[in-house]
Write a protein that holds these residues in place. Sequence first.
Motif, PDB file in Angstrom:
ATOM      1  N   GLY A   1       0.821  -1.209   0.000  1.00 26.95           N
ATOM      2  CA  GLY A   1       0.000   0.000   0.000  1.00 26.95           C
ATOM      3  C   GLY A   1       0.850   1.251   0.000  1.00 26.95           C
ATOM      4  N   ILE A   2       0.212   2.353   0.357  1.00 23.26           N
ATOM      5  CA  ILE A   2       0.860   3.656   0.368  1.00 23.26           C
ATOM      6  C   ILE A   2       0.447   4.367   1.652  1.00 23.26           C
ATOM      7  N   THR A   3       1.376   5.088   2.279  1.00 26.97           N
ATOM      8  CA  THR A   3       1.072   5.757   3.534  1.00 26.97           C
ATOM      9  C   THR A   3       0.152   6.955   3.275  1.00 26.97           C
ATOM     10  N   PRO A   4      -0.596   7.379   4.289  1.00 26.14           N
ATOM     11  CA  PRO A   4      -1.468   8.552   4.118  1.00 26.14           C
ATOM     12  C   PRO A   4      -0.699   9.798   3.677  1.00 26.14           C
ATOM     13  N   PHE A   5       0.521   9.992   4.222  1.00 33.13           N
ATOM     14  CA  PHE A   5       1.310  11.169   3.844  1.00 33.13           C
ATOM     15  C   PHE A   5       1.737  11.093   2.375  1.00 33.13           C
ATOM     16  N   ALA A   6       2.093   9.878   1.919  1.00 36.33           N
ATOM     17  CA  ALA A   6       2.491   9.708   0.523  1.00 36.33           C
ATOM     18  C   ALA A   6       1.298   9.928  -0.398  1.00 36.33           C
ATOM     19  N   LYS A   7       0.141   9.432   0.016  1.00 34.78           N
ATOM     20  CA  LYS A   7      -1.070   9.618  -0.784  1.00 34.78           C
ATOM     21  C   LYS A   7      -1.403  11.103  -0.907  1.00 34.78           C
ATOM     22  N   GLN A   8      -1.224  11.822   0.184  1.00 31.72           N
ATOM     23  CA  GLN A   8      -1.461  13.265   0.169  1.00 31.72           C
ATOM     24  C   GLN A   8      -0.467  13.960  -0.747  1.00 31.72           C
ATOM     25  N   ALA A   9       0.797  13.514  -0.703  1.00 31.96           N
ATOM     26  CA  ALA A   9       1.825  14.101  -1.560  1.00 31.96           C
ATOM     27  C   ALA A   9       1.491  13.900  -3.033  1.00 31.96           C
ATOM     28  N   VAL A  10       1.000  12.713  -3.388  1.00 37.50           N
ATOM     29  CA  VAL A  10       0.606  12.429  -4.772  1.00 37.50           C
ATOM     30  C   VAL A  10      -0.532  13.351  -5.187  1.00 37.50           C
ATOM     31  N   GLN A  11      -1.504  13.548  -4.297  1.00 37.72           N
ATOM     32  CA  GLN A  11      -2.637  14.425  -4.612  1.00 37.72           C
ATOM     33  C   GLN A  11      -2.180  15.867  -4.799  1.00 37.72           C
ATOM     34  N   GLU A  12      -1.252  16.314  -3.950  1.00 38.57           N
ATOM     35  CA  GLU A  12      -0.766  17.688  -4.036  1.00 38.57           C
ATOM     36  C   GLU A  12       0.028  17.932  -5.317  1.00 38.57           C
ATOM     37  N   MET A  13       0.637  16.874  -5.856  1.00 39.69           N
ATOM     38  CA  MET A  13       1.435  17.001  -7.088  1.00 39.69           C
ATOM     39  C   MET A  13       0.601  16.782  -8.347  1.00 39.69           C
ATOM     40  N   SER A  14      -0.696  16.520  -8.180  1.00 37.45           N
ATOM     41  CA  SER A  14      -1.523  16.112  -9.314  1.00 37.45           C
ATOM     42  C   SER A  14      -1.584  17.147 -10.428  1.00 37.45           C
ATOM     43  N   GLY A  15      -1.343  18.407 -10.105  1.00 32.16           N
ATOM     44  CA  GLY A  15      -1.345  19.420 -11.145  1.00 32.16           C
ATOM     45  C   GLY A  15      -0.150  19.317 -12.068  1.00 32.16           C
ATOM     46  N   GLU A  16       0.950  18.760 -11.547  1.00 30.41           N
ATOM     47  CA  GLU A  16       2.187  18.642 -12.322  1.00 30.41           C
ATOM     48  C   GLU A  16       2.465  17.215 -12.760  1.00 30.41           C
TER      49      GLU A  16
END
Length: 217
Positions: free
Chosen positions: A116-131
């Motif tokens: 799986g993926i940690t909650p912090f990593a999942k948040q990081a992926v979401q925050e980078m979604s624009g790029e």
Amino acid sequence: MSAMVDGTSVATIHPSTSRLFRCYKVVNAMLRKRGYMVQSEHLNMTPQSFVERFGAHPDRNQLTILVSKDTTDSTSSQLFVFFPEDEKVGVKPIKVYTDHMKTQGVRNAIMVLRQGITPFAKQAVQEMSGEYDIEHFREAELLVDITEHQLVPEHLVLNDAEKTELLGRYRLKEFQLPRIQPTDPVARYYGMKRGQIVKIIRPSETAGRYVTYRICI
């Protein structure tokens, strides 16, 4: 008891390696169905050829895949597939991958996760979604190609021109179409984004085939 993949026993290699082989092969099939150019040797790989190429206990970093579409749109034509080593992926590997993507000028990626993926990593992926557009699948979700199941009808994702032609032909607004969620397993398999339309072809005893359309929303 031996498992079979395309008629070939995978019991002759280590269970974790056979599991990884199955994921690797499904990923390549998924990429091809998304319209990426995939080498035939990857699509037709056997357990033995997988071991010959990557070893009996593969280094997951060596499994990284880079594919391209036959298109002039360089920003969306390439995609990386990463196989992280960590049981549960954190923020650090995400940073490593995005740095690599930036260097190569690639903004799309798929991560094949062991667990799986940690909650912090999942948040990081979401925050980078624009790029960066980074999808993630667990290994368990890629052991079988769900689109090959006899109960799953054929799905064809329309391109922008086909979408415009469909809506114009039937004088439809997008909201009038049945919906498919981006979290739907088949939508995830094809990497569907909001606003995309998928053509679904089912067999019909009377008409030969029955066609419906759904919009990802």
